[in-house]
Scaffold this motif. Structure first.
Motif, PDB file in Angstrom:
ATOM      1  N   LEU A  21      35.284  34.006  48.100  1.00  0.00           N
ATOM      2  CA  LEU A  21      36.398  34.907  48.405  1.00  0.00           C
ATOM      3  C   LEU A  21      37.442  34.906  47.289  1.00  0.00           C
ATOM      4  N   LEU A  22      37.776  33.729  46.761  1.00  0.00           N
ATOM      5  CA  LEU A  22      38.748  33.658  45.674  1.00  0.00           C
ATOM      6  C   LEU A  22      38.262  34.411  44.433  1.00  0.00           C
ATOM      7  N   VAL A  23      36.996  34.254  44.107  1.00  0.00           N
ATOM      8  CA  VAL A  23      36.431  34.942  42.941  1.00  0.00           C
ATOM      9  C   VAL A  23      36.413  36.445  43.186  1.00  0.00           C
ATOM     10  N   ARG A  24      35.951  36.873  44.349  1.00  0.00           N
ATOM     11  CA  ARG A  24      35.909  38.307  44.659  1.00  0.00           C
ATOM     12  C   ARG A  24      37.315  38.913  44.583  1.00  0.00           C
ATOM     13  N   GLN A  25      38.284  38.219  45.173  1.00  0.00           N
ATOM     14  CA  GLN A  25      39.653  38.725  45.152  1.00  0.00           C
ATOM     15  C   GLN A  25      40.160  38.877  43.721  1.00  0.00           C
ATOM     16  N   ARG A  26      39.953  37.856  42.913  1.00  0.00           N
ATOM     17  CA  ARG A  26      40.434  37.892  41.526  1.00  0.00           C
ATOM     18  C   ARG A  26      39.760  39.015  40.750  1.00  0.00           C
ATOM     19  N   LEU A  27      38.469  39.196  40.950  1.00  0.00           N
ATOM     20  CA  LEU A  27      37.756  40.253  40.231  1.00  0.00           C
ATOM     21  C   LEU A  27      38.276  41.639  40.593  1.00  0.00           C
ATOM     22  N   VAL A  28      38.458  41.913  41.877  1.00  0.00           N
ATOM     23  CA  VAL A  28      38.907  43.258  42.246  1.00  0.00           C
ATOM     24  C   VAL A  28      40.376  43.487  41.909  1.00  0.00           C
ATOM     25  N   GLU A  29      41.150  42.427  41.817  1.00  0.00           N
ATOM     26  CA  GLU A  29      42.558  42.576  41.436  1.00  0.00           C
ATOM     27  C   GLU A  29      42.728  42.903  39.954  1.00  0.00           C
ATOM     28  N   HIS A  30      41.732  42.554  39.140  1.00  0.00           N
ATOM     29  CA  HIS A  30      41.900  42.672  37.689  1.00  0.00           C
ATOM     30  C   HIS A  30      40.853  43.529  36.983  1.00  0.00           C
ATOM     31  N   HIS A  31      39.875  44.036  37.713  1.00  0.00           N
ATOM     32  CA  HIS A  31      38.815  44.819  37.073  1.00  0.00           C
ATOM     33  C   HIS A  31      38.472  46.042  37.912  1.00  0.00           C
ATOM     34  N   ARG A  32      38.265  47.150  37.239  1.00  0.00           N
ATOM     35  CA  ARG A  32      37.811  48.374  37.912  1.00  0.00           C
ATOM     36  C   ARG A  32      36.315  48.517  37.635  1.00  0.00           C
ATOM     37  N   LEU A  33      35.536  47.810  38.418  1.00  0.00           N
ATOM     38  CA  LEU A  33      34.091  47.812  38.243  1.00  0.00           C
ATOM     39  C   LEU A  33      33.420  48.330  39.509  1.00  0.00           C
ATOM     40  N   SER A  34      32.203  48.827  39.340  1.00  0.00           N
ATOM     41  CA  SER A  34      31.424  49.227  40.510  1.00  0.00           C
ATOM     42  C   SER A  34      31.073  47.980  41.317  1.00  0.00           C
ATOM     43  N   ALA A  35      30.677  48.182  42.560  1.00  0.00           N
ATOM     44  CA  ALA A  35      30.320  47.061  43.426  1.00  0.00           C
ATOM     45  C   ALA A  35      29.192  46.225  42.818  1.00  0.00           C
TER      46      ALA A  35
END
Length: 134
Positions: free
Chosen positions: A27-41
């Motif tokens: 969850l921490l990794v997923r949160q950090r990734l979506v907060e800082h990157h505009r990537l596809s799923a």
């Protein structure tokens, strides 16, 4: 299932703690990734795996272990030494055991309400871990 009594985290098996800790890290990794990157799923998932695989968690644990308190180190070792019937396809038994220990520690911290400590360790991990390093 009777939910009238809450189980003390000290009474949980290391593998039950690792079960929770795996989700905490993910969850921490997923949160950090979506907060800082505009990537596809799909790309987000590929990036996430670089942090939550057994090999990555083994390296993360090595990075963070010098920061563990005495109690944290004891919990990590308890998880690392828990017997497992199987190992990950892409990790050695040593890497798999260490990753289980790391997940156990995260689960123990989380269930004991030590969220600030979880976030402290995660910040060090996020700032210093090189996910593309082999």
């Amino acid at each position: 299932m009777n939910e009238s009594e809450k189980i003390d985290p000290r009474e949980l098996s290391p593998l039950a703690l690792a079960f929770v800790g795996d989700s905490v890290l993910e969850l921490l990794v997923r949160q950090r990734l979506v907060e800082h990157h505009r990537l596809s799923a799909g790309k987000l998932n590929a990036e996430k795996v670089k942090y939550v695989s057994a090999k990555a968690q083994f390296r993360e644990q090595q990075l963070l272990e010098p920061l563990f308190t005495e109690d944290e180190l004891a919990v990590f070792k308890r998880g690392r030494n828990a017997s497992k019937a199987s190992v990950a396809k892409h990790a050695s038994p040593e890497e798999y055991r260490a990753s289980t220990g790391f997940e156990c520690l995260l689960g123990w911290l989380y269930l004991n309400g030590q969220l600030e400590r979880v976030h402290q360790l995660f910040e060090v991990l996020w700032q210093q871990f090189e996910p593309d390093q082999k």
